[in-house]
Design a protein around this motif. Structure first.
Motif, PDB file in Angstrom:
ATOM      1  N   ILE A  34       3.284 -21.593   9.104  1.00  0.00           N
ATOM      2  CA  ILE A  34       4.612 -22.059   9.423  1.00  0.00           C
ATOM      3  C   ILE A  34       5.649 -21.265   9.959  1.00  0.00           C
ATOM      4  N   TYR A  35       5.421 -19.972   9.624  1.00  0.00           N
ATOM      5  CA  TYR A  35       6.244 -18.683  10.465  1.00  0.00           C
ATOM      6  C   TYR A  35       6.099 -18.992  11.977  1.00  0.00           C
ATOM      7  N   THR A  36       4.737 -19.031  12.291  1.00  0.00           N
ATOM      8  CA  THR A  36       4.486 -19.025  13.654  1.00  0.00           C
ATOM      9  C   THR A  36       5.137 -20.305  14.471  1.00  0.00           C
ATOM     10  N   LEU A  37       4.832 -21.442  13.817  1.00  0.00           N
ATOM     11  CA  LEU A  37       5.367 -22.733  14.217  1.00  0.00           C
ATOM     12  C   LEU A  37       6.756 -22.632  14.439  1.00  0.00           C
ATOM     13  N   ALA A  38       7.745 -21.988  13.201  1.00  0.00           N
ATOM     14  CA  ALA A  38       8.863 -21.974  13.344  1.00  0.00           C
ATOM     15  C   ALA A  38       9.391 -21.079  14.715  1.00  0.00           C
ATOM     16  N   LEU A  39       8.682 -20.201  14.855  1.00  0.00           N
ATOM     17  CA  LEU A  39       8.811 -19.286  16.082  1.00  0.00           C
ATOM     18  C   LEU A  39       8.952 -20.049  17.358  1.00  0.00           C
ATOM     19  N   GLY A  40       7.969 -21.241  17.210  1.00  0.00           N
ATOM     20  CA  GLY A  40       8.026 -22.021  18.457  1.00  0.00           C
ATOM     21  C   GLY A  40       9.176 -22.781  18.760  1.00  0.00           C
ATOM     22  N   VAL A  41      10.478 -22.400  17.921  1.00  0.00           N
ATOM     23  CA  VAL A  41      11.824 -23.031  18.311  1.00  0.00           C
ATOM     24  C   VAL A  41      11.954 -22.198  19.760  1.00  0.00           C
ATOM     25  N   TYR A  42      11.296 -21.278  19.986  1.00  0.00           N
ATOM     26  CA  TYR A  42      11.715 -20.707  21.639  1.00  0.00           C
ATOM     27  C   TYR A  42      11.580 -21.726  22.492  1.00  0.00           C
ATOM     28  N   ALA A  43      10.460 -22.641  22.260  1.00  0.00           N
ATOM     29  CA  ALA A  43      10.101 -23.709  23.376  1.00  0.00           C
ATOM     30  C   ALA A  43      11.123 -24.957  23.081  1.00  0.00           C
ATOM     31  N   SER A  44      12.427 -24.677  23.650  1.00  0.00           N
ATOM     32  CA  SER A  44      13.254 -25.639  23.538  1.00  0.00           C
ATOM     33  C   SER A  44      13.243 -26.505  24.757  1.00  0.00           C
ATOM     34  N   ALA A  45      14.463 -27.317  24.784  1.00  0.00           N
ATOM     35  CA  ALA A  45      14.202 -28.637  25.740  1.00  0.00           C
ATOM     36  C   ALA A  45      13.737 -28.065  27.041  1.00  0.00           C
ATOM     37  N   TRP A  46      14.052 -26.643  27.489  1.00  0.00           N
ATOM     38  CA  TRP A  46      13.589 -26.054  28.766  1.00  0.00           C
ATOM     39  C   TRP A  46      12.146 -26.200  28.836  1.00  0.00           C
ATOM     40  N   ALA A  47      11.386 -25.919  27.725  1.00  0.00           N
ATOM     41  CA  ALA A  47       9.818 -26.098  27.674  1.00  0.00           C
ATOM     42  C   ALA A  47       9.304 -27.467  27.922  1.00  0.00           C
ATOM     43  N   LEU A 103      22.952 -24.346  25.480  1.00  0.00           N
ATOM     44  CA  LEU A 103      23.234 -25.287  24.487  1.00  0.00           C
ATOM     45  C   LEU A 103      23.671 -26.762  25.300  1.00  0.00           C
ATOM     46  N   ALA A 104      24.304 -26.474  26.481  1.00  0.00           N
ATOM     47  CA  ALA A 104      24.542 -27.753  27.301  1.00  0.00           C
ATOM     48  C   ALA A 104      23.305 -28.173  27.711  1.00  0.00           C
ATOM     49  N   LEU A 105      22.415 -27.368  27.927  1.00  0.00           N
ATOM     50  CA  LEU A 105      21.043 -27.844  28.521  1.00  0.00           C
ATOM     51  C   LEU A 105      20.221 -28.735  27.687  1.00  0.00           C
ATOM     52  N   GLN A 106      20.520 -28.094  26.275  1.00  0.00           N
ATOM     53  CA  GLN A 106      19.848 -29.115  25.364  1.00  0.00           C
ATOM     54  C   GLN A 106      20.345 -30.350  25.187  1.00  0.00           C
ATOM     55  N   VAL A 107      21.756 -30.659  25.281  1.00  0.00           N
ATOM     56  CA  VAL A 107      22.393 -31.699  24.980  1.00  0.00           C
ATOM     57  C   VAL A 107      22.161 -32.475  26.490  1.00  0.00           C
ATOM     58  N   GLN A 108      22.354 -31.875  27.583  1.00  0.00           N
ATOM     59  CA  GLN A 108      22.113 -32.527  28.715  1.00  0.00           C
ATOM     60  C   GLN A 108      20.662 -33.360  28.950  1.00  0.00           C
ATOM     61  N   THR A 109      19.538 -32.614  28.716  1.00  0.00           N
ATOM     62  CA  THR A 109      18.336 -33.155  28.484  1.00  0.00           C
ATOM     63  C   THR A 109      18.320 -34.447  27.601  1.00  0.00           C
ATOM     64  N   HIS A 168      24.899 -29.392  37.375  1.00  0.00           N
ATOM     65  CA  HIS A 168      23.732 -28.342  37.540  1.00  0.00           C
ATOM     66  C   HIS A 168      22.464 -28.769  36.956  1.00  0.00           C
ATOM     67  N   ASP A 169      21.368 -28.268  37.601  1.00  0.00           N
ATOM     68  CA  ASP A 169      20.170 -28.593  37.358  1.00  0.00           C
ATOM     69  C   ASP A 169      19.810 -27.710  36.000  1.00  0.00           C
ATOM     70  N   LEU A 170      18.610 -28.027  35.549  1.00  0.00           N
ATOM     71  CA  LEU A 170      18.030 -27.287  34.194  1.00  0.00           C
ATOM     72  C   LEU A 170      17.863 -25.698  34.680  1.00  0.00           C
ATOM     73  N   THR A 171      17.134 -25.623  35.770  1.00  0.00           N
ATOM     74  CA  THR A 171      16.778 -24.390  36.090  1.00  0.00           C
ATOM     75  C   THR A 171      18.069 -23.380  36.307  1.00  0.00           C
ATOM     76  N   GLY A 211      11.468 -34.096  23.615  1.00  0.00           N
ATOM     77  CA  GLY A 211      12.518 -33.694  24.217  1.00  0.00           C
ATOM     78  C   GLY A 211      13.535 -33.577  22.903  1.00  0.00           C
ATOM     79  N   LEU A 212      13.632 -34.404  22.215  1.00  0.00           N
ATOM     80  CA  LEU A 212      14.465 -34.423  21.174  1.00  0.00           C
ATOM     81  C   LEU A 212      13.981 -33.433  20.095  1.00  0.00           C
ATOM     82  N   ALA A 213      12.903 -33.283  19.718  1.00  0.00           N
ATOM     83  CA  ALA A 213      12.216 -32.549  18.733  1.00  0.00           C
ATOM     84  C   ALA A 213      12.614 -30.992  19.311  1.00  0.00           C
ATOM     85  N   ALA A 214      12.555 -30.685  20.436  1.00  0.00           N
ATOM     86  CA  ALA A 214      12.662 -29.380  21.031  1.00  0.00           C
ATOM     87  C   ALA A 214      14.413 -29.046  20.928  1.00  0.00           C
ATOM     88  N   ALA A 215      14.977 -29.942  21.327  1.00  0.00           N
ATOM     89  CA  ALA A 215      16.523 -29.874  21.538  1.00  0.00           C
ATOM     90  C   ALA A 215      17.165 -29.741  20.197  1.00  0.00           C
TER      91      ALA A 215
END
Lengths: 58, 1001
Positions: free
Chosen positions: B42-55, B132-138, B395-398, B329-333
């Motif tokens: 569960i902890y490992t998966l929670a750290l998976g929050v790193y994979a945001s909408a960028w991922a 934050l804007a990147l998450q909402v934009q995606t 602006h683009d995501l990158t 995308g929704l889950a990541a954002a």
């Protein structure tokens, strides 16, 4: 602690050499999944190191 | 096939968010087993929050531009967790010890400045805003792809509000920022699972739906796919390394990652396991990215103008594929938005709001903080939406992502210095951070929010940077300038004492040497009164109780050591509540140390006890020479602790530093209870006794009488002063020897000698009395012959009777005084136990003591044996005397005798004396017949009586044993003798007494 030093050394050397390594792994002549296979091997290595550490400190 | 309208959005998006609420509710209500909720996965998966909408989308965009260069995002983070033992664990140790919930807390703690915390908070907020804007934009773009609507902003706002509500309900309910939140972790883990499953499904669709498996894909890549790859520009080595460094730093510096890794209290084990499990997760997340990209390129159904980031929507015409791409995308954002909002709101609260408005005199502090935080959570999420609506679309995501990561990376030099360079100081860190951030703002941040072009400072000799991408040049120059200025300014300026102390605490291999300073408060209850002005009575009481409970102390604890630990814990807990700056202000103000108090003219010394307890806690982390030295330390400590002589040590300030096991056994006081206490506060009689030794300057005190556990003991004390010439640790060490046994022995010897003198005197007196008594008896006899008067005859009879009684008493006294070994040959005669008992009773009853004890002689009159009558009377006197002394007032003593054969078939008599006393202690019973063994108080018994009895019985070829309590009784003692009816001829050996009498013989 020796395990940590090995890890530190591996990561640092990997960082310095990563452009060369990436070019080699991802060259157009190789199969597309090669970077992922190598990555998987590195994960297996770190799993082994972690288990060794757990045994050392256990 | 695209389904127009909002129904698919409501179905997929609404359904997913409803699932999140349901999942959170299930964890709250404990519908899931605890083992599952707390599983390391569960902890490992929670750290998976790193994979945001960028991922999900940003990586697709980057892969389309730089090919495998997109892997830097995943490999950077993998490198960071791989270095968990040397990088993340030290930070975790710090955040856990000092209750630090954010990067700003950590910096403010280390550099001892609230303004440092404020600066880091402002930089974090600026850096995180593009992310934050990147998450909402995606989110908006994905809604557009899913529904075909031209204006997805309102729908995105709706999602943002629902996410904000979720964050407020399930994430901001605790006042303490680092409160453990199972629900939040479990929900983020579920989000990580959903996005992983969606990405793997999309990858599988591409690999097996569009291609016919890996071979077909390989064939396509080597054939038609080559044209698509032609547009890819490989990253050069410098750019790749910089990108890798940015993502490496992002993995623990970004507020949401710092919050999950350190504030959510992952166990050290979970963090170490993440060293391989998180890279595995990231590998699985990264694998589908090129597959989706190549699949979409081959499918060629992408509408014109579709950005490469959203190619997942062009994999297939099926609405299910669109739904999968949207769901990923929704889950990541949503996960990223929730954690960033929680983390950033805490930082803003602690380092902006509370610094500007300290919470003094606020009665409803907890409620006020909770609502303030909730408002900030909503504000942070809405700020992301506002940024997206006003500026982000251009602006683009990158660009957005890298600008964000580059900004946070400016904290990397400071963090590394914090861990590994104690010489770094506040001025150096702030200067470096300001310059680095300034360059980043001018080069990357301002161009995001204005029309200004990027401004890049190109140092002389590095002109090639001017032609490189702006993100690369700016990041490289800003980071280099930041690090160089930090080092140079730190070396050139002075470091404050507070910073040095904090630096020691923050070092990766800390040598923490806290000082032993006394507090102005005297006990736990006092803490509440002192904290009330700052926190209010209710909050002060609860915080003190919380700290006391965690340290397992009582509110009346008064040991200086314990009070210092209590102060530290309260500061740490307040740090979790309001940040380290405000917490330190409150604690310094309300619970100050006494630096100029009485007796404190000396420099404060190290808190050795605390240092030792820390060393014990960190023992497993010591290696090499340090481990060897620690082993030596433990050996010496064990030697002192287990020394069979009492030992205690005091510091220069008279604080107790050691109280060994032998002293604990002697005093009945556990060392853990008194170590750390001041000498004056030790329990009686130790405060007075030790104070007498320490204050009068003597090196030794001999045989000091003290009352311990109701009995008087005699202790000898020896002290030595610890030399401080070459060591900071001074003080005095005291050895305490229990000389009670020796003192009693001396007293008994004196007493025995006195008794022997009295015995000799008695024999002389008895002899002298005998002559006049004989004369009186003769005169009485003569009187009988000289008169016929009945009255005079009766008087003469009475005189004769009384003189006979006096003669008998005198004879008994003489016999008793002649105790010990004698040549008794020829003194054996036939005797009756009943008569011997009567004679002994007669003598015993002459004594003034024990008048209220009754004696019952049950010995049959017909029993006879061969014995030395005088010595057997002596035996009975001793036994009856002991029985009398042991009996309570009004008690009865029973004397019995019966015939009994021994094991060899010899006829004998068992003769016993039974009392109704309390019995004999088991420890004494084994030595009862040894000389000088007594249960009586010193001076009351010689300890020789039973030894004498043993010797006399041995001469009679008898034996003696004790029963305590006697068979069939609950209390009392029975002394049982066995004597042969007639003695057998003696051999030489029989005449020798055994050296070690045994009660069983």
């Amino acid at each position: 602690m020796y395990v940590y030093r090995i890890m530190l050394l591996l990561v640092f050397v990997g960082y310095l050499l990563s452009p060369v390594l990436m070019n080699g792994w991802a060259s157009p002549d190789s199969v597309w999944y090669r970077p992922f296979v190598i990555w998987g091997v590195l994960i297996a290595l770190s799993l082994w190191l972690e288990q060794k550490r757990a045994l050392d400190e256990g | 096939m695209r389904v127009e309208g909002l129904s698919p959005l409501l179905l997929v998006g609404g359904g997913y968010l409803a699932l999140l609420f349901l999942c959170a509710l299930a964890v709250e209500r404990r519908w899931f087993p605890s083992r599952l909720v707390h599983h390391p996965a569960i902890y490992t998966l929670a750290l998976g929050v790193y994979a945001s909408a960028w991922a999900i989308y940003g990586s697709m965009e980057l892969a389309g531009r730089v090919g495998y260069g997109y892997l830097a995002y995943y490999l950077g983070a993998a490198g960071a967790v791989l270095l968990a033992p040397v990088l993340l664990l030290p930070i975790q140790r710090l955040t856990r010890t000092y209750q630090l919930a954010s990067l700003a807390d950590l910096f403010a703690f280390r550099f001892r400045s609230r303004w440092v915390g404020t600066l880091v908070t402002v930089i974090s907020a600026m850096a995180v805003l593009p992310l934050l804007a990147l998450q909402v934009q995606t989110l908006g773009q994905a809604i557009q792809q899913l529904t075909g609507t031209a204006s997805p902003a309102l729908a995105a706002l709706g999602f943002c509000l629902v996410i904000a509500v979720f964050a407020v309900v399930f994430g901001a309910r605790h006042t303490h920022l680092n409160a453990h939140q199972d629900t939040l972790l479990a929900v983020i883990a579920v989000e990580s699972l959903v996005k992983l499953a969606a990405m793997l499904a999309l990858g599988a669709i591409a690999l097996f739906g569009i291609f016919d498996g890996p071979s077909d894909l390989q064939a396509w890549l080597e054939g038609p796919g080559l044209t698509h790859q032609a547009g890819i520009s490989e990253l050069d080595a410098g750019q790749w390394r910089t990108l890798l460094l940015l993502f490496f730093a992002a993995a623990f510096l970004m507020p949401h990652m710092f919050h999950l890794t350190f504030a959510e209290r992952l166990s050290s084990r979970a963090l170490l396991q993440a060293g391989w499990s998180l890279p595995l997760y990231l590998l699985l997340m990264a694998l589908p990215v090129p597959l989706i990209l190549w699949g979409a390129q081959r499918a060629s159904i992408a509408p014109p103008g579709l950005e490469s980031a959203y190619l997942a929507f062009a994999l297939s015409a099926s609405p299910w594929v669109d739904a999968l791409a949207f769901l990923a995308g929704l889950a990541a954002a949503s996960g990223t938005l929730i954690i960033i909002a929680l983390a950033l709101s805490g930082m803003i609260l602690n380092h902006l709001v509370l610094v500007a408005h300290p919470p003094d005199h606020r009665g409803d502090l907890y409620r006020w903080l909770r609502w303030l935080r909730r408002a900030l959570v909503v504000a942070v999420i809405l700020s992301g939406w506002l940024y997206y609506r006003t500026l982000g679309l251009a602006h683009d995501l990158t660009t957005l992502g890298i600008a964000s990561f580059s900004g946070m990376a400016q904290c990397l030099p400071g963090l590394l210095a914090l861990l590994y360079w104690p010489g770094a100081n506040r001025k150096g860190m702030v200067s470096g951070l300001l310059v680095g951030t300034g360059l980043w703002v001018l080069g990357l941040w301002l161009p995001l929010v204005t029309e200004l072009p990027p401004w890049v400072l190109v140092p002389p000799g590095l002109e090639s940077l001017s032609s490189a991408p702006a993100w690369y040049s700016v990041t490289l120059v800003a980071l280099a300038a930041n690090a160089v200025i930090l080092i140079v300014v730190s070396l050139l300026t002075r470091t404050s004492e507070g910073e040095r102390t904090a630096a020691e605490a923050c070092a990766a291999d800390p040598v923490i040497r806290p000082k032993r300073l006394p507090l102005s408060v005297s006990h736990g209850e006092d803490f509440k009164h002192h904290l009330t002005p700052a926190l209010g009575a209710d909050v002060a009481g609860r915080e003190v109780e919380r700290a006391l409970a965690s340290l397992e102390l009582t509110s009346w604890e008064h040991r200086p050591y314990a009070l210092r630990r209590l102060r530290d814990r309260i500061q740490a807990n307040l740090s979790g509540l309001m940040g380290p700056s405000v917490a330190q202000d409150i604690v310094d103000r309300c619970l100050p140390y006494r630096r100029n108090g009485a007796g404190l003219g000396k420099e404060p010394v190290d808190d050795i006890h605390f240092v030792e307890s820390r060393l014990e806690a960190y023992r497993s982390r010591l290696t090499g020479l340090a481990r060897e030295l620690d082993g030596l330390r433990r050996y010496h400590r064990r030697t002192l602790t287990q020394l069979p002589i009492g030992l205690c040590a005091f510091g220069d300030d008279d604080e107790l530093l050691m109280w060994n096991d032998a002293l604990a056994a002697l005093s009945g006081i556990d060392g853990e209870r008194v170590v750390g206490a001041h000498r004056d506060s030790l329990p009686a009689p130790w405060a007075e006794l030790l104070g007498r030794l320490l204050s009068n300057g003597q090196r030794h005190l001999y045989k000091q009488p003290v009352t311990l556990a109701g009995s008087t003991r005699y202790l000898s004390l020896h002290q030595a002063t610890l030399d401080t010439d070459d060591d900071a640790y001074g003080g005095r060490v005291i050895l305490i020897e229990d000389h009670s046994e020796m003192k009693w022995l001396e007293d008994e010897l004196v007493h025995a000698a006195r008794l022997a003198s009295i015995g000799q005197l008695s024999a002389g007196v008895a002899h002298e009395i005998g002559n006049p008594i004989t004369g009186i008896s003769s005169l009485a006899q003569n009187l009988r012959y000289d008169t016929d008067d009945p009255a005079l005859l009766e008087t003469a009879d009475q005189i004769q009777s009384l003189t006979e009684r006096v003669s008998r008493i005198v004879g008994s006294l003489v016999g008793f005084a002649h105790g010990g070994h004698q040549d008794n040959t020829g003194r054996y005669a036939t005797a009756k136990p009943r008569e011997l008992t009567d004679e002994a009773l007669h003598l015993i009853q002459l004594a003034r003591t024990g008048q209220d004890v009754t004696y019952h002689n049950h010995c049959p009159a017909d029993l006879e044996l061969e014995a030395d009558v005088q010595r057997m009377v002596q035996v009975m006197i001793n036994l009856l005397g002991n029985a009398r002394d042991a009996s309570p007032a009004g008690g009865a003593i029973e004397i019995d005798a019966r015939r009994l054969e021994d094991g060899e078939g010899r006829n004998g008599i068992e003769w016993s004396v039974t009392d109704a006393g309390t019995g004999i202690d088991a420890r004494v019973r084994d030595h009862l017949f040894e000389p000088f063994t007594t249960t009586k108080a010193p001076g009351e018994g010689t300890g020789l009586g039973l030894a004498l009895v043993y010797g006399i019985l041995a001469e009679h070829q008898g034996r003696i044993q004790t029963e305590s309590p006697p068979t069939g009784r609950e209390s009392g003692t029975r002394i049982v003798m066995w004597l042969p009816v007639s003695r057998r001829p003696l051999s030489k050996e029989d005449n020798e007494l055994p050296h070690e009498p045994d009660s069983d013989r």
